[in-house]
Scaffold this motif. Structure first.
Motif, mmCIF file in Angstrom:
data_model
loop_
_atom_site.group_PDB
_atom_site.id
_atom_site.type_symbol
_atom_site.label_atom_id
_atom_site.label_comp_id
_atom_site.label_asym_id
_atom_site.label_seq_id
_atom_site.Cartn_x
_atom_site.Cartn_y
_atom_site.Cartn_z
ATOM 1 N N ILE A 75 -54.995 -15.537 0.801
ATOM 2 C CA ILE A 75 -54.636 -16.107 -0.494
ATOM 3 C C ILE A 75 -53.125 -16.060 -0.651
ATOM 4 C CG2 ILE A 75 -54.962 -13.891 -1.682
ATOM 5 C CD1 ILE A 75 -55.880 -15.534 -4.151
ATOM 6 N N ASP A 76 -52.571 -17.147 -1.180
ATOM 7 C CA ASP A 76 -51.132 -17.167 -1.429
ATOM 8 C C ASP A 76 -50.769 -16.123 -2.480
ATOM 9 O OD1 ASP A 76 -51.072 -19.231 0.338
ATOM 10 O OD2 ASP A 76 -50.637 -20.807 -1.122
ATOM 11 N N GLU A 77 -49.667 -15.437 -2.219
ATOM 12 C CA GLU A 77 -49.248 -14.343 -3.108
ATOM 13 C C GLU A 77 -49.106 -14.824 -4.559
ATOM 14 O OE1 GLU A 77 -48.686 -10.395 -3.509
ATOM 15 O OE2 GLU A 77 -48.795 -11.342 -1.522
ATOM 16 N N SER A 78 -48.620 -16.046 -4.726
ATOM 17 C CA SER A 78 -48.387 -16.554 -6.084
ATOM 18 C C SER A 78 -49.677 -16.784 -6.857
ATOM 19 C CB SER A 78 -47.604 -17.872 -6.014
ATOM 20 O OG SER A 78 -48.356 -18.855 -5.299
ATOM 21 N N LEU A 79 -50.816 -16.814 -6.157
ATOM 22 C CA LEU A 79 -52.098 -17.095 -6.808
ATOM 23 C C LEU A 79 -52.927 -15.840 -7.047
ATOM 24 C CD1 LEU A 79 -53.122 -20.222 -4.691
ATOM 25 C CD2 LEU A 79 -52.222 -20.234 -7.018
ATOM 26 N N LEU A 80 -52.445 -14.694 -6.568
ATOM 27 C CA LEU A 80 -53.262 -13.483 -6.598
ATOM 28 C C LEU A 80 -53.600 -13.056 -8.027
ATOM 29 C CD1 LEU A 80 -54.605 -11.537 -4.664
ATOM 30 C CD2 LEU A 80 -52.536 -10.130 -4.709
ATOM 31 N N ALA A 81 -52.642 -13.136 -8.943
ATOM 32 C CA ALA A 81 -52.904 -12.720 -10.332
ATOM 33 C C ALA A 81 -53.965 -13.611 -10.978
ATOM 34 C CB ALA A 81 -51.610 -12.759 -11.132
ATOM 35 N N ASP A 82 -53.845 -14.930 -10.784
ATOM 36 C CA ASP A 82 -54.830 -15.847 -11.365
ATOM 37 C C ASP A 82 -56.210 -15.633 -10.733
ATOM 38 O OD1 ASP A 82 -52.938 -16.972 -12.993
ATOM 39 O OD2 ASP A 82 -52.555 -18.696 -11.688
ATOM 40 N N THR A 90 -57.488 -12.793 -9.397
ATOM 41 C CA THR A 90 -58.136 -11.565 -9.859
ATOM 42 C C THR A 90 -58.532 -11.669 -11.332
ATOM 43 O OG1 THR A 90 -55.927 -10.607 -10.193
ATOM 44 C CG2 THR A 90 -57.071 -10.068 -8.144
ATOM 45 N N ALA A 91 -57.789 -12.455 -12.114
ATOM 46 C CA ALA A 91 -58.199 -12.693 -13.505
ATOM 47 C C ALA A 91 -59.533 -13.428 -13.540
ATOM 48 C CB ALA A 91 -57.125 -13.492 -14.235
ATOM 49 N N MET A 92 -59.690 -14.398 -12.656
ATOM 50 C CA MET A 92 -60.955 -15.130 -12.563
ATOM 51 C C MET A 92 -62.090 -14.201 -12.131
ATOM 52 S SD MET A 92 -63.125 -16.515 -10.004
ATOM 53 C CE MET A 92 -62.077 -16.758 -8.577
ATOM 54 N N LYS A 99 -54.160 -4.828 -0.445
ATOM 55 C CA LYS A 99 -53.597 -5.905 -1.260
ATOM 56 C C LYS A 99 -54.543 -6.309 -2.379
ATOM 57 C CE LYS A 99 -52.055 -10.729 -0.810
ATOM 58 N NZ LYS A 99 -51.778 -11.837 0.126
ATOM 59 N N LEU A 100 -55.792 -6.589 -2.044
ATOM 60 C CA LEU A 100 -56.755 -7.026 -3.050
ATOM 61 C C LEU A 100 -57.156 -5.878 -3.953
ATOM 62 C CD1 LEU A 100 -58.245 -9.553 -3.955
ATOM 63 C CD2 LEU A 100 -60.087 -8.989 -2.369
ATOM 64 N N GLY A 101 -57.239 -4.686 -3.387
ATOM 65 C CA GLY A 101 -57.614 -3.521 -4.182
ATOM 66 C C GLY A 101 -56.622 -3.247 -5.299
#
Length: 660
Positions: A595-602, A604-606, A630-632
């Motif tokens: 996953i692109d780093e810039s999309l990680l916040a969106d 995990t919110a989903m 990273k995901l954790g």
């Protein structure tokens, strides 16, 4: 239908060599007003030696005159060979052809109105030969509806001098069909490799078998004369019966071609045993294209492919697909085909078009169009010269230039998905690519116009059938809807108003701002298309085990690169679980997930939202320690249980541990 024996044959004894005669003796059997059928595809299988002899007889004696010529595929080199030998006023009076672009001599007669001329679909003509052979009244099909072949749109007539009707609209049980009536044929000019003295013909050195059997049978059953040009003659009884493509009972004259240049395998290649399937040659690698408009278009078109597709590539711009597919290492994931009967292998281009290296099978052309017309093609990549607001496409006629439809109508009407490819405007290429963004030349002749001059593809019929249709250019992509064509993508660096809308004669549908075309298309490095195609489709990544009340989610090798990807995952889970009206358990495989780093916040919110609404508990696993960290961390920030297990066994074991 007239089935009387040809009168000259009944008076003509065969010589000591059986049916073997000279080209001049065979051509003498053609009478004024005869209907002549020829076989061939570009230069493959075309009886050049016989065509030269026919031209020479006419120029010397003025006979035969007023012939009707009928042929399916284009047969010529665009200059002087092939059916161009017959392009003399007086020699032919009527021409029914599938493709005209390679026969400028005949094209000139048609455009100037000096002959009656029709352009009918190539596949229809190949089937019409077979139906004439069977004594049927004609060919009934939906092919051609809504195009210039439809009698409501011209009936395939090329000029005002053409008065005879060759196409009739015929409704059956509330459905519209086109009927193409049969006509008797008096002469067949065909080609093979070896003949015995009984007239049995094989084609072991030919790149295609085409509709030779259908034409020979049609002419024989019409009471005509069948003339076959070959390279050599064998003694009777020495040919293997399974190798015989035209039985001797259908053949009247065998002509040995004593001029090798009149019997080349193609108009470009004297002989290549890999074209005829006699050997498997080391597979040639298509030339890698420079990063140009052609390559950009081919690259974007290649994104429409899926593994295990049966594909047709048109001539010209679509040929770039094979080069891109080779560069991206996906050729073996596809089966490429060509309309004259090639299945598998690597299709050839230029004057070799129609042949292929290392084919899986070479079948006759009518059978190939059975497959095409019945919906056997998963996807077709075809050219486009003009497009209008309704999605209609013209590739067949522009002012005084007559290209003809060839197999385009059959293919575009019946393939399950169609991708039209071409530059956005007609101009000499002067685009530049700077840091992955286009810099475009000014002006150019408009190709997206209010109404096409000649309708070779009906957008209205395709939209009504729900056919997926894309129009791919170097600067933008459109798709077909029931309301017309819609702009869906725009290249990086392109200005919507200046570079697109200002160069169109109509405004396309734009319900939402067009998304940016994939940036990989505009970089010199390979795009990683193989990995993308081999990814499991998202819909197949979710499995709900009702008995265990567990949703299994397989995100192995999935790459999330855009907000649309996140929205698709959310929508898929909602569609699966919302109808249940209760919460379930879930196990998620994150092995090799990216996953692109810039999309990680969106992202995990989903995930947090889905867990709150649909899950009792979720366990996750991956063998990647980096992804676990990273995901954790990202999940922990969203107050989601951050622990990610190392194996599927651990994840399943701990799924319902709270209940235990």
């Amino acid at each position: 239908m007239n089935r009387q024996t040809h009168p000259l044959l009944s008076r003509r004894p065969f010589n000591e060599k059986g049916k073997v005669v000279t080209a001049e003796e065979a051509i003498e059997l053609i009478r004024d007003g005869d209907a002549v059928a020829t076989g061939g595809f570009v230069g493959i299988g075309f009886a050049e030696h016989l065509a030269v002899a026919l031209e020479q007889r006419f120029l010397k004696t003025g006979q035969p005159r007023d012939l009707t010529l009928m042929y399916a595929a284009g047969q010529g080199d665009g200059k002087t060979r092939g059916l161009n030998h017959l392009g003399h006023e007086g020699l032919v009076a009527k021409v029914i052809g599938g493709h005209w672009g390679l026969v400028p001599a005949l094209q000139k007669l048609a455009i100037e109105g000096r002959i009656q001329a029709w352009n009918l679909p190539q596949g229809v003509i190949s089937h019409l030969f077979r139906d004439i052979a069977a004594g049927k009244p004609g060919t009934l099909t939906r092919v051609g509806l809504g195009t210039f072949v439809d009698p409501r749109l011209g009936g395939g007539k090329i000029n005002d001098a053409t008065v005879d009707e060759r196409v009739t609209l015929l409704p059956i049980n509330g459905e519209e069909y086109l009927f193409y009536p049969a006509l008797p044929l008096q002469v067949a000019l065909l080609r093979g490799t070896t003949a015995d003295t009984l007239g049995n013909v094989t084609m072991e050195r030919e790149a295609l078998v085409l509709e030779s059997l259908a034409i020979a049978t049609a002419v024989r059953n019409s009471g005509g004369v069948v003339i076959v040009q070959v390279e050599r003659v064998a003694e009777r009884g020495t040919l293997h019966p399974k190798d015989v493509r035209i039985p001797g009972i259908l053949v009247d004259c065998i002509v040995i071609c004593d001029e090798p240049e009149h019997h080349w395998q193609t108009f470009s290649t004297a002989y290549n045993p890999a074209f005829s399937g006699e050997i498997k040659a080391p597979m040639a690698v298509p030339e890698t294209l420079a990063l140009s408009a052609r390559k950009i278009i081919a690259r974007r078109g290649a994104f429409e492919l899926i593994p295990n597709s049966v594909v047709n590539l048109g001539i010209g711009m679509p040929e770039g697909i094979s080069s891109v597919a080779s560069e991206e290492r996906i050729l073996e994931l596809l089966t490429l085909t060509a309309e004259p009967g090639v299945i598998g292998g690597l299709p050839a281009g230029g004057l070799n078009f129609g042949a292929a290296l290392n084919t899986q099978a070479i079948i006759d052309q009518p059978a190939q169009f059975d497959f095409y017309d019945g919906g056997g093609l998963d996807i077709a990549f075809l050219g486009m010269a003009q497009v209008d607001a309704a999605g209609n496409v013209n590739v067949s006629k522009f002012g005084s230039r007559l290209a003809g439809a060839g197999g385009f109508i059959n293919i575009s009407q019946n393939a399950r998905k169609v991708v039209f490819m071409g530059t956005f405007v007609a101009t000499k290429e002067a685009l530049a690519i700077i840091d992955g963004a286009l810099r475009l030349p000014e002006g150019g002749m408009h190709k997206f116009i209010t109404e096409v001059e000649h309708r070779t593809f009906s957008g209205q019929l395709a939209a009504a059938d729900g056919k997926p249709v894309r129009y791919v250019t170097e600067r933008c992509v459109f798709e077909l809807t029931t309301a017309g064509i819609q702009l869906i993508e725009i290249a990086p660096g392109v200005d919507l108003d200046h570079d697109i809308l200002a160069l169109m004669d109509f405004t396309p549908l734009m319900p939402t701002p067009p998304r940016v075309m994939d940036e990989r298309i505009f970089r010199t490095a390979p795009m990683g298309l193989r990995e993308l195609l081999l990814e499991l489709p998202l819909a197949q990544r979710f499995h709900f085990d009702e008995a265990a009340d567990v949703l299994f989610i397989n995100f192995e090798n999935l790459k999330v690169t855009s907000p649309e990807d996140i929205a698709t995952i959310r929508d898929t889970v909602e569609a699966c679980l919302a109808p249940l009206g209760r919460k379930v358990y879930a196990v998620v495989n994150y092995d090799h997930f990216r996953i692109d780093e810039s999309l990680l916040a969106d992202y995990t919110a989903m995930v947090s939202d889905l867990e709150h609404r649909f899950y009792h508990r979720v366990t996750r696993y991956t063998t990647s320690s980096f992804m676990r960290r990273k995901l954790g961390h990202a999940l922990e920030e969203r107050a989601v249980a951050p622990h990610i297990y190392e194996s599927a066994q651990e994840a399943r074991q701990h799924l319902k541990e709270d209940e235990a």
